[in-house]
Design a protein around this motif. Structure first.
Motif, PDB file in Angstrom:
ATOM      1  N   ASP A  76       0.835  -1.201   0.000  1.00  9.72           N
ATOM      2  CA  ASP A  76       0.000   0.000   0.000  1.00  9.72           C
ATOM      3  C   ASP A  76       0.876   1.260   0.000  1.00  9.72           C
ATOM      4  N   GLY A  77       0.276   2.363  -0.426  1.00 10.98           N
ATOM      5  CA  GLY A  77       1.012   3.623  -0.583  1.00 10.98           C
ATOM      6  C   GLY A  77       1.711   4.068   0.686  1.00 10.98           C
ATOM      7  N   ASP A  78       1.053   3.926   1.846  1.00 12.11           N
ATOM      8  CA  ASP A  78       1.661   4.378   3.110  1.00 12.11           C
ATOM      9  C   ASP A  78       2.949   3.614   3.408  1.00 12.11           C
ATOM     10  N   SER A  79       2.931   2.281   3.156  1.00  8.43           N
ATOM     11  CA  SER A  79       4.138   1.487   3.446  1.00  8.43           C
ATOM     12  C   SER A  79       5.279   1.893   2.519  1.00  8.43           C
ATOM     13  N   ILE A  80       4.940   2.207   1.265  1.00  4.50           N
ATOM     14  CA  ILE A  80       5.994   2.600   0.320  1.00  4.50           C
ATOM     15  C   ILE A  80       6.582   3.950   0.741  1.00  4.50           C
ATOM     16  N   LEU A  81       5.697   4.860   1.139  1.00  9.19           N
ATOM     17  CA  LEU A  81       6.168   6.179   1.588  1.00  9.19           C
ATOM     18  C   LEU A  81       7.084   6.028   2.799  1.00  9.19           C
ATOM     19  N   GLN A  82       6.672   5.185   3.735  1.00  9.92           N
ATOM     20  CA  GLN A  82       7.479   4.979   4.941  1.00  9.92           C
ATOM     21  C   GLN A  82       8.853   4.391   4.592  1.00  9.92           C
ATOM     22  N   TYR A  83       8.847   3.475   3.621  1.00  9.18           N
ATOM     23  CA  TYR A  83      10.097   2.839   3.164  1.00  9.18           C
ATOM     24  C   TYR A  83      11.062   3.900   2.589  1.00  9.18           C
ATOM     25  N   ILE A  84      10.503   4.825   1.797  1.00  9.54           N
ATOM     26  CA  ILE A  84      11.361   5.877   1.206  1.00  9.54           C
ATOM     27  C   ILE A  84      11.874   6.793   2.321  1.00  9.54           C
TER      28      ILE A  84
END
Ligand SMILES: Cc1cc2nc3c(=O)[nH]c(=O)nc-3n(C[C@H](O)[C@H](O)[C@H](O)COP(=O)(O)OP(=O)(O)OC[C@H]3O[C@@H](n4cnc5c(N)ncnc54)[C@H](O)[C@@H]3O)c2cc1C
Length: 497
Positions: A76-84
């Motif tokens: 999901d978008g939130d997990s990708i944002l957190q990863y970046i």
């Protein structure tokens, strides 16, 4: 005036990756990241619509240097944002970002062997000017201020709400509402099942069908490799397995489109309700991979259709009415909310005006060198990913090459590297080989690829891996200019001053 060796434009997935590569492979290089917005993450911070997620697997969309460790391959978008964000924080890259600095001009001087870069600050209105030896553009490929919004007749008389996924209102409540999503691309197929969880009904209204395939949100092979191998072997093995698997599917689609069409059709027959009329809604007129294939994790779109919470209508908008939409067939669709999932507006190089020695560069007339530098434009690279596989696969290779190039220039006392085409037989073709409307609409704003190497854009990880990682820097199409021991040219890299 402030000077940095490398100026990275953009703090999205690519900009943070580029900074990491520089820190690791060129520790001598000073760098800064100028970011137009007030946040890290680019795409993954901007898009906030319900259900936002990747459609390619995170093992290849994640960085090679910081393998994805999430449970799900489709994240999901939130997990990708957190990863970046975590990647940026881990090695202090976040400290090098200057937020709200939109670069508007870059002027190259061959006499000084450096760029003079002009940025506008969104917070103070100030103009900031600095110089750099190398400009690394990680601006993505579309405009941030608005998406593509066709001017449908009667929009102003519609009594409900019209939203674009690129500007999703945080307080929009769809519960119990009748929603029409206009579009058939990745965003539409993501939104429909997510909205269907609470809306009264969601209709996906498309002009023409796309290929849609269910993909598992977790990857059992990746989990198995992680169980049986140490991470240092499992991570690259998973990355290669998925990169080559995607590429193989693409190649088979190009060579034997009929086989892939039949395969996709069989899957649809299993996923859609018995007797469902597949042809008008899920059988495109083009071949698989002439446009991006839409992936739906665990068949969520089909589940929404089976449950009756969502349906697909293939028709054209004639006009908005007070209560919904009238279609060219005469059908009326009642709606409280219309989502215009009509796509992005593509933009090249973050709209930066580029000049070389006083002459403004007409970017669309230039060829792309190895898909990452521009003919006649010195000391500039761009992170531009694949259209048929994860964006980061290509950007990682580009970053690796740029670091090798910078080290080579430093080791050999070189001030300037400029791609030049000496072969009159090279003909220009569109940069992006997709027939999708959004690509066709903007093809004239993008540089071109050439008919021969090194000007071709392969859309193939394996070929690029060989070209970008294994080949030497010296190449007759890359003019390298030595820094004179005396004279006008000043050192290109501040670290040497
Ligand atoms: C909804 C959506 C889903 C996607 N899903 C996938 C997927 O599953 N797999 C995949 O491979 N790709 C996907 N993509 C493509 C996606 O954009 C890339 O994967 C990736 O996030 C691009 O990262 P980027 O850093 O290159 O660009 P972006 O994420 O666009 O970030 C660019 C950054 O540069 C900044 N910038 C731009 N111009 C300037 C300027 N002039 N000055 C200063 N800063 C500037 C922007 O503000 C932004 O922060 C998706 C795209 C969208 C829109």
């Amino acid at each position: 005036m402030e000077h940095v060796d490398v100026l990275i434009v953009g703090a999205g997935l690519s900009g943070i990756g580029a900074a990491h590569h520089l820190q690791t492979a060129c520790p001598w290089a000073s760098f800064a990241i100028f970011e137009a917005r007030d946040a890290i993450g680019g795409t993954w911070d901007l898009f906030r619509y319900p259900g936002i997620r990747s459609d390619s697997d995170m093992y290849t969309l994640g960085y090679s240097f910081r393998p994805w460790s999430g449970e799900k391959a489709i994240a999901d978008g939130d997990s990708i944002l957190q990863y970046i964000r975590d990647t940026a924080a881990e090695s202090g890259i976040d400290q090098e970002i200057r937020f709200e600095h939109r670069i508007v001009r870059a002027d190259w001087s061959s006499v000084d062997a450096r760029w003079t870069v002009t940025a506008e600050r969104a917070d103070t209105g100030e103009t900031v000017v600095l110089t750099c030896g190398f400009l690394f553009s990680c601006t993505g490929y579309y405009r941030y201020d608005h998406g593509y919004q066709p001017d449908f007749a009667g929009m102003d008389r519609f009594g409900g709400t019209i939203v674009h996924p690129q500007a999703w209102p945080a307080d929009l409540d769809v519960s119990g509402k009748r929603v029409v999503v206009i579009g058939s691309g990745a965003t539409a197929v993501t939104l429909v099942p997510a909205l269907a969880e609470s809306a009264a009904h969601v209709t996906m209204l498309q002009r023409s069908p796309s290929y849609v395939a269910s993909v598992p949100s977790t990857n059992p092979a990746a989990h198995l490799l992680h169980r049986v191998l140490p991470a240092r072997w499992a991570d690259p093995a998973i990355r290669w397995m998925l990169a080559l698997g995607t590429q193989a599917l693409f190649q088979v689609s190009k060579r034997w489109p009929g086989v892939v069409k039949r395969m996709l059709r069989k899957r649809l027959e299993r996923e859609l309700p018995p007797g469902y009329d597949i042809d008008p809604h899920f059988t495109p007129r083009y071949d698989p991979w002439d446009q991006r294939l839409c992936a739906v994790p665990d068949g969520d779109l089909f589940a929404a259709i089976r449950s009756g919470a969502a349906s697909v209508v293939t028709d054209h908008v004639d006009t908005f009415t007070e209560t919904g939409l009238r279609l060219t067939s005469g059908t009326e669709l009642d709606a409280d909310i219309v989502v215009s999932a009509t796509g992005l507006e593509l933009l090249f190089l973050g709209d930066i005006v580029v000049s070389v020695d006083g002459d403004e560069v007409d970017l669309p007339s230039r060829l792309a060198y190895k898909g990452m530098m521009l003919e006649g434009v010195p000391n500039l690279a761009l992170a531009f990913g694949y259209t048929n596989a994860s964006w980061t696969l290509k950007c990682d290779l580009t970053c690796d090459y740029v670091c090798r190039l910078l080290n080579h220039m430093r080791d050999h006392g070189l001030a300037q590297c400029t791609p030049r085409n000496h072969d009159a037989g090279v003909t220009a073709k569109p940069l992006l080989g997709l027939s999708s409307g959004y690509v066709q609409r903007s093809a004239d704003r993008f540089p071109k690829q050439g008919s021969q190497a090194p000007w071709q854009v392969h859309q193939s990880y394996l070929r690029d891996w060989r070209v970008m990682k294994r080949s030497g820097i010296e190449d007759e199409a890359l003019e390298l200019v030595r820094r004179p021991t005396s004279g006008a040219v000043s050192p290109v890299f501040a670290a040497e001053v």
